[in-house]
Design a protein around this motif. Structure first.
Motif, PDB file in Angstrom:
ATOM      1  N   TYR A   1       0.931  -1.317   0.056  1.00 55.68           N
ATOM      2  CA  TYR A   1       0.062   0.147   0.090  1.00 55.68           C
ATOM      3  C   TYR A   1       0.744   1.343   0.047  1.00 55.68           C
ATOM      4  CZ  TYR A   1      -3.215   3.763   1.744  1.00 55.68           C
ATOM      5  OH  TYR A   1      -3.897   4.710   1.936  1.00 55.68           O
ATOM      6  N   LEU A   2       0.818   1.945  -1.004  1.00 54.65           N
ATOM      7  CA  LEU A   2       1.493   3.399  -0.997  1.00 54.65           C
ATOM      8  C   LEU A   2       0.592   4.393  -1.291  1.00 54.65           C
ATOM      9  CD1 LEU A   2       3.736   2.408  -3.964  1.00 54.65           C
ATOM     10  CD2 LEU A   2       4.452   2.541  -1.623  1.00 54.65           C
ATOM     11  N   LEU A   3       1.091   5.592  -0.188  1.00 54.29           N
ATOM     12  CA  LEU A   3       0.406   6.791  -0.150  1.00 54.29           C
ATOM     13  C   LEU A   3       1.390   7.820  -0.508  1.00 54.29           C
ATOM     14  CD1 LEU A   3      -2.437   8.116   0.747  1.00 54.29           C
ATOM     15  CD2 LEU A   3      -0.991   8.527   3.001  1.00 54.29           C
ATOM     16  N   LEU A   4       0.815   8.580  -1.575  1.00 54.79           N
ATOM     17  CA  LEU A   4       1.911   9.454  -2.321  1.00 54.79           C
ATOM     18  C   LEU A   4       1.472  10.847  -2.151  1.00 54.79           C
ATOM     19  CD1 LEU A   4       2.177   7.645  -5.691  1.00 54.79           C
ATOM     20  CD2 LEU A   4       3.584   7.386  -3.838  1.00 54.79           C
ATOM     21  N   ARG A   5       2.388  11.942  -2.185  1.00 54.66           N
ATOM     22  CA  ARG A   5       2.025  13.346  -2.150  1.00 54.66           C
ATOM     23  C   ARG A   5       2.381  13.734  -3.538  1.00 54.66           C
ATOM     24  NH1 ARG A   5       3.359  14.843   2.535  1.00 54.66           N
ATOM     25  NH2 ARG A   5       1.401  15.172   3.312  1.00 54.66           N
ATOM     26  N   ARG A   6       1.293  14.216  -4.151  1.00 52.38           N
ATOM     27  CA  ARG A   6       1.557  14.691  -5.651  1.00 52.38           C
ATOM     28  C   ARG A   6       2.352  16.076  -5.682  1.00 52.38           C
ATOM     29  NH1 ARG A   6      -1.418  11.202  -8.976  1.00 52.38           N
ATOM     30  NH2 ARG A   6      -1.978  13.000 -10.509  1.00 52.38           N
ATOM     31  N   PRO A   7       2.584  16.368  -6.767  1.00 53.49           N
ATOM     32  CA  PRO A   7       3.233  17.834  -6.969  1.00 53.49           C
ATOM     33  C   PRO A   7       2.353  19.102  -6.438  1.00 53.49           C
ATOM     34  CG  PRO A   7       4.087  16.831  -8.887  1.00 53.49           C
ATOM     35  CD  PRO A   7       2.774  16.078  -7.908  1.00 53.49           C
ATOM     36  N   ASP A   8       0.853  18.981  -6.546  1.00 54.59           N
ATOM     37  CA  ASP A   8       0.044  19.787  -6.208  1.00 54.59           C
ATOM     38  C   ASP A   8      -0.473  19.625  -4.669  1.00 54.59           C
ATOM     39  OD1 ASP A   8      -1.618  17.559  -6.188  1.00 54.59           O
ATOM     40  OD2 ASP A   8      -3.183  18.293  -7.243  1.00 54.59           O
ATOM     41  N   LYS A   9       0.283  18.882  -3.723  1.00 53.05           N
ATOM     42  CA  LYS A   9       0.153  18.830  -2.533  1.00 53.05           C
ATOM     43  C   LYS A   9      -1.195  17.718  -2.321  1.00 53.05           C
ATOM     44  CE  LYS A   9       3.485  21.592  -1.645  1.00 53.05           C
ATOM     45  NZ  LYS A   9       4.821  20.963  -1.398  1.00 53.05           N
ATOM     46  N   SER A  10      -1.809  17.395  -3.198  1.00 55.02           N
ATOM     47  CA  SER A  10      -2.835  16.213  -2.840  1.00 55.02           C
ATOM     48  C   SER A  10      -2.279  15.079  -2.641  1.00 55.02           C
ATOM     49  CB  SER A  10      -3.706  16.099  -4.040  1.00 55.02           C
ATOM     50  OG  SER A  10      -3.050  15.588  -5.257  1.00 55.02           O
ATOM     51  N   VAL A  11      -2.948  14.106  -1.908  1.00 53.93           N
ATOM     52  CA  VAL A  11      -2.338  12.650  -1.619  1.00 53.93           C
ATOM     53  C   VAL A  11      -3.224  11.672  -2.626  1.00 53.93           C
ATOM     54  CG1 VAL A  11      -1.749  13.200   0.874  1.00 53.93           C
ATOM     55  CG2 VAL A  11      -4.066  12.275   0.423  1.00 53.93           C
ATOM     56  N   SER A  12      -2.474  10.653  -2.958  1.00 50.37           N
ATOM     57  CA  SER A  12      -3.161   9.658  -3.810  1.00 50.37           C
ATOM     58  C   SER A  12      -2.552   8.371  -3.493  1.00 50.37           C
ATOM     59  CB  SER A  12      -2.872   9.968  -5.215  1.00 50.37           C
ATOM     60  OG  SER A  12      -3.163   9.142  -6.340  1.00 50.37           O
ATOM     61  N   THR A  13      -3.166   7.190  -4.137  1.00 47.62           N
ATOM     62  CA  THR A  13      -2.927   5.904  -4.024  1.00 47.62           C
ATOM     63  C   THR A  13      -2.512   5.433  -5.420  1.00 47.62           C
ATOM     64  OG1 THR A  13      -4.711   4.869  -3.814  1.00 47.62           O
ATOM     65  CG2 THR A  13      -3.617   5.227  -1.541  1.00 47.62           C
ATOM     66  N   ASP A  14      -2.541   6.166  -6.470  1.00 45.10           N
ATOM     67  CA  ASP A  14      -2.487   5.812  -7.804  1.00 45.10           C
ATOM     68  C   ASP A  14      -0.962   5.739  -8.082  1.00 45.10           C
ATOM     69  OD1 ASP A  14      -5.070   5.952  -8.154  1.00 45.10           O
ATOM     70  OD2 ASP A  14      -5.029   8.151  -8.908  1.00 45.10           O
ATOM     71  N   ASP A  15      -0.656   4.596  -8.818  1.00 49.75           N
ATOM     72  CA  ASP A  15       0.490   4.348  -9.472  1.00 49.75           C
ATOM     73  C   ASP A  15       1.265   5.394 -10.328  1.00 49.75           C
ATOM     74  OD1 ASP A  15       3.144   3.027  -9.691  1.00 49.75           O
ATOM     75  OD2 ASP A  15       2.284   1.586 -11.057  1.00 49.75           O
ATOM     76  N   VAL A  16       2.393   5.642 -10.377  1.00 53.78           N
ATOM     77  CA  VAL A  16       3.075   6.573 -11.307  1.00 53.78           C
ATOM     78  C   VAL A  16       4.242   5.836 -12.034  1.00 53.78           C
ATOM     79  CG1 VAL A  16       4.048   9.144 -11.481  1.00 53.78           C
ATOM     80  CG2 VAL A  16       2.472   8.660  -9.633  1.00 53.78           C
ATOM     81  N   PRO A  17       4.009   5.173 -13.237  1.00 50.45           N
ATOM     82  CA  PRO A  17       4.946   4.375 -13.735  1.00 50.45           C
ATOM     83  C   PRO A  17       5.907   5.205 -14.583  1.00 50.45           C
ATOM     84  CG  PRO A  17       2.739   4.277 -14.777  1.00 50.45           C
ATOM     85  CD  PRO A  17       2.609   5.030 -13.748  1.00 50.45           C
TER      86      PRO A  17
END
Length: 601
Positions: free
Chosen positions: A23-39
């Motif tokens: 399970y991965l919790l990511l912080r995107r460049p716009d500061k939002s959080v997401s669990t979507d993959d970034v291949p």
């Protein structure tokens, strides 16, 4: 910039053959959080995620207990080695563990010794495909001195061999995967796995910032129960093997199995089962191996969640030659996620049968019709509250692609009607159970009246032998003095004389009561002599009894063989199902049938 906020595994106990999905919790460049993959193929703001899996090997070899696979072994059974059981089955964590498992363990010895005497090399067939070793007496026999392995395919990563990437004192890290998911192999048993996730610059291909890591506990082998045998009931005292291909014969086999839905498999309900053995990633693989291993021509499953049917069972069983039909439960009562609603799934081998027609029975609709016709408006709401349970039945009409060989009319189509249901009603509502089954049988009578067709009626009826529901199925009627009929607050069971049907149904497992020979006699000891039904098909800490059945029309079909019944000694003492070996609280039933010759008309 893209960054990893959190990484963890749903279970820290990895099991051979069960996919690990972090399970991965990511912080995107716009500061939002997401669990979507970034291949790498779709970088985000010039960055993507890179994954790596490692096997950590040390100089110290670790053996795992065969009964409690999360525990390290402290003793070994030499008898297992003598009869050439897979070495992983010989380890125990304590003398108490060994003595507690002795009855089941001794049975493994006897079967292995018998197979060894017969043909000298049936270890893997008898003992399953989970814990087989490479033939050596050492524990981690799959690992060579260099640590290299066969080419691996994990996740979406191309085939590549494991490679040594790091050394640290007595430990060596072998890279084993480069995708987000990883499925442990036999070579990983006894070793810790390490998962790494790095944010990588798409231009330089170099990591940016710190690398997120998580360690698992030691990989354990998937527990495997002693396989159940196919027992002929025709009088020949020969035990059949489930891997015999019967596609050229006129017989066919039907499996009925309540697989226990994931939403019901909670630690609160089954506290005696290890949490890792209740997890869906583990249970789905264990159930699939069991189901596929039975090699049934028709598979009737209950408690199949909607999402699991589409995403797992359909694609996986399609690989083994099955086509699928499904009926999801209705939603008047259930208010949860549509993907977690369960239902009945029927699979059939496409080389053996063709789909002709599908009927769906929604008992909620039948309840609406009943209350509209029989009850005054003031009573309708309470009546519907009692009757509406979202239960369904799935009826499939199939055409056989094989010849019965003994029929007198070979040019005529051989049809088969298979009804699959789950009467999921509280045990106190005996009137509702009886009404649902009576409704189903009346529908099947209409099908029988329109075609000369053999019938199979199977599923989880949530009714014990000798109950009114069982009596209706097996006897075609219910005694007016049956105690279950005393509970009829809506008056839907009166008069009792209407509780009849004309289908000549017989319980498949009652054939054990009519068979002969010592093997059949052994099975008879696992039957209730008063009802000729198994002593149990459902076994938990709080309940043990029979709820599941396979019925057939005795004027058109005969029973050839049955899957052997489990005995209580083969289950873990002081616990129940599900367990690490058996991933449902129900026991699978499997019967082989042959169509009777039909007279010319």
């Amino acid at each position: 910039m893209l960054s990893v906020v959190r990484v963890h595994l749903p279970s820290d106990i990895p099991i051979v053959g069960c996919e690990l999905t972090p399970y991965l919790l990511l912080r995107r460049p716009d500061k939002s959080v997401s669990t979507d993959d970034v291949p790498e193929s779709a970088p985000l703001d010039g960055h993507f995620l890179r994954y790596k899996w490692y096997r950590i090997q040390s100089d110290k070899k670790v053996a795992v207990c065969s009964v409690h696979p999360s525990e390290q072994a402290t003793l070994q059974c030499l008898g297992c080695l003598k009869v050439k059981l897979p070495v992983a089955r010989s380890y125990h964590c304590s003398p108490k563990c060994f003595s507690g498992a002795w009855q089941h363990h001794r049975m493994l010895h006897e079967r292995a010794a018998s197979a060894l005497n017969e043909n000298g090399n049936e270890d893997e067939e008898l003992l399953g495909r989970f814990n087989s070793s490479s033939g050596s007496g050492n524990f981690n026999v799959g690992l060579s001195s260099s640590g290299s392995s066969n080419n691996l395919a994990n996740g979406s990563t191309p085939l590549y061999p494991a490679s040594v990437t790091q050394r640290n004192g007595g430990e060596v890290l072998y890279e084993v995967g480069r995708s987000k998911t990883y499925t442990p192999t036999a070579e990983d048993i006894g070793h810790v796995l390490k998962f790494e996730c790095a944010v990588v610059d798409a231009g330089t291909k170099l990591p940016v910032g710190s690398v997120s890591t998580v360690l698992t506990s030691r990989v354990i082998p998937a527990p495997s129960p002693s396989p159940r045998r196919f027992i002929p009931v025709s009088g020949a005292d020969v035990v059949a093997h489930l891997d015999v291909d019967v596609s050229s014969t006129g017989t066919f086999s039907v499996l009925s199995y309540n697989i226990l839905s994931d939403v019901s498999a909670t630690s609160e309900a089954y506290s005696y089962c290890p949490s890792w053995a209740l997890s869906w990633p583990y249970r789905r693989q264990n159930l699939l191996r069991e189901i596929v291993g039975y090699r049934a021509d028709i598979v009737c499953l209950q408690e199949v969640q909607n999402g699991h049917f589409e995403e797992f069972f359909v694609p996986e069983l399609e690989k083994h030659g099955y086509l699928a039909l499904y009926k999801r439960k209705t939603t008047e009562v259930y208010g949860g996620d549509i993907n977690t609603i369960d239902g009945c799934a029927t699979f059939f081998r496409r080389d053996r049968f063709a789909h002709v027609k599908k009927y769906e029975v929604e008992f909620n609709k039948a309840a609406q019709s009943l209350t509209e016709a029989l009850l005054p408006n003031a009573q309708k709401k309470n009546a519907l509250t009692r009757l509406v349970k979202d239960n369904v039945a799935l009826i499939a009409v199939l055409e056989a692609k094989f010849s019965n060989q003994v029929g007198d009319n070979p040019g005529k189509r051989q049809l088969l009607c298979v009804a699959n249901t789950h009467v999921n009603v509280h045990h106190d509502l005996k009137d509702v159970k009886l009404w649902e089954v009576h409704t189903l049988l009346k529908g099947l009578e209409k099908i029988a009246a329109s075609a000369d067709i053999p019938m199979i009626v199977c599923g989880d009826f949530n009714s014990v032998p000798a109950s009114s529901t069982h009596s209706l199925l097996a006897m075609g009627k219910v005694d007016p003095l049956h105690p279950d009929l005393s509970m009829d607050p809506l008056g839907i069971l009166r008069p009792a004389s209407k509780l009849i049907h004309q289908l000549p149904l017989v319980s498949a497992y009652s054939a054990f009561a009519r068979g002969i020979g010592p093997v059949v006699e052994q099975q008879r000891r696992r039957m209730d002599p008063t009802t000729n039904e198994p002593l149990f098909t459902n076994c938990t800490r709080d309940f043990i009894g029979t709820l599941d059945y396979i019925f057939y029309t005795a004027d058109t079909l005969t029973v050839e063989s049955l899957l052997e019944l489990l005995d209580e000694d083969s289950l873990r003492k002081d616990t129940g199902l599900p367990s690490p070996e058996w991933s449902s609280d129900h026991v699978a039933l499997l019967a082989e049938f042959c169509c009777k010759p039909r007279a010319r008309r």
